[in-house]
Design a protein around this motif. Structure first.
Motif: not given
Length: 287
Positions: A4-16, A55-61, A63-72
């Motif tokens: 699966f893919t983790i979509l991120y914009d900053r790797l926090r403890w949770e994504e790691k 399957v993409v796990l959307q984990r961007t910090l 909100h708007f970046r993740g929201l619209y990336y998910a829509s596409v």
């Protein structure tokens, strides 16, 4: 599911933690930085095929970046967790309140206003102190407790000068007299994986861990478990952090986070939350 893919914009403890748990389970987790990865809406210049797993796990910090990336991504047929719809509702406090109220889930008395004058009228009606929040945002930022009308006018006059139309949408709630704590429940795919108290620090009335809140384990009653699961269903389900306050009549659910940070909750849970998330992603792919 083999990957699966983790979509991120900053790797926090949770994504790691999710990434490392996937490796332990023999599952490939690819990492895609939303900031540096354009995606085509029309045309094939930046087709996501070959970049993203099904399957993409959307984990961007953001909100708007993740929201619209998910829509596409969803327009291409990808399974995104959390979905665009769930992220849209949870990322907007007004939409969350509407969905909770529609389903009879207890939530604080709330008024929305669209001008300074109508906001003052709403505050006078509810009575001071009141709480005013931006309709988007996290970590308790720009959430204010307003003690009287004079203070309200000063704050509203400042917000009127901010060149952001979202700041002129006034989300106003009654102030709840509660113990110096609130409840955070982490839900993964319809299962409660952690429930904790978040105690406010000495110098703040907010309980956000990012502001110094202290976490302690807390066991929900079966009645309250059912209420939290209903709240999760109200916003479309997925991987969620639900916040509630204790009152004499029971609890009030006041916020749902679709990009929940669970580092603190993990320390108070007997469940492996990253593993629970990976198992849930497997279920999503099988459907």
């Amino acid at each position: 599911m083999s990957s699966f893919t983790i979509l991120y914009d900053r790797l926090r403890w949770e994504e790691k933690a999710i990434y490392e748990e996937a490796k332990k389970q023999g599952i490939k987790a690819s990492l895609v930085d939303a900031k540096s990865t354009p995606i085509s809406v029309v045309g094939n210049d930046f087709n996501p095929k070959g970049i993203f797993e099904e399957v993409v796990l959307q984990r961007t910090l953001s909100h708007f970046r993740g929201l619209y990336y998910a829509s596409v991504l969803e327009s291409y047929g990808y399974k995104v967790i959390n979905s665009f719809k769930t992220s849209l509702i949870c990322g907007n406090k007004l939409l969350t309140t509407i969905e909770l109220h529609k389903r009879g889930i207890p939530t604080p008395r709330t008024i929305i206003a669209f001008s300074m004058d109508s906001a003052l009228k709403a505050m006078d009606e509810i009575g001071y102190p009141i709480v005013m929040k931006p309709i988007t945002g996290s970590w308790g930022r720009m959430v204010v407790k307003i003690r009287d009308r004079k203070e309200a006018k000063a704050i509203l006059e400042t917000k009127e000068l901010i060149p952001d139309p979202l700041q002129q949408i006034y989300y106003i709630q009654e102030y709840i007299s509660r113990p110096p704590r609130d409840i955070r429940v982490v839900i993964v795919g319809g299962t409660i994986v952690a429930s904790v108290y978040r105690y406010q620090p000495e110098d703040d009335w907010r309980t956000n861990v990012a502001r110094g809140g202290i976490i302690k384990p807390f066991k929900l009653s079966s009645e309250h478990e059912e209420l939290f699961l209903r709240a999760a269903e109200a916003v479309g389900g997925g991987i969620l952090g639900i916040d509630a306050m204790e009152v004499n009549e029971g609890i009030l659910i006041h916020e749902i986070n679709s990009n929940v940070e669970f580092r603190g909750a993990s320390q108070a849970s007997d469940k492996n939350i990253p593993l629970e998330i990976i198992n849930y992603l497997k279920e999503v792919l099988r459907k």
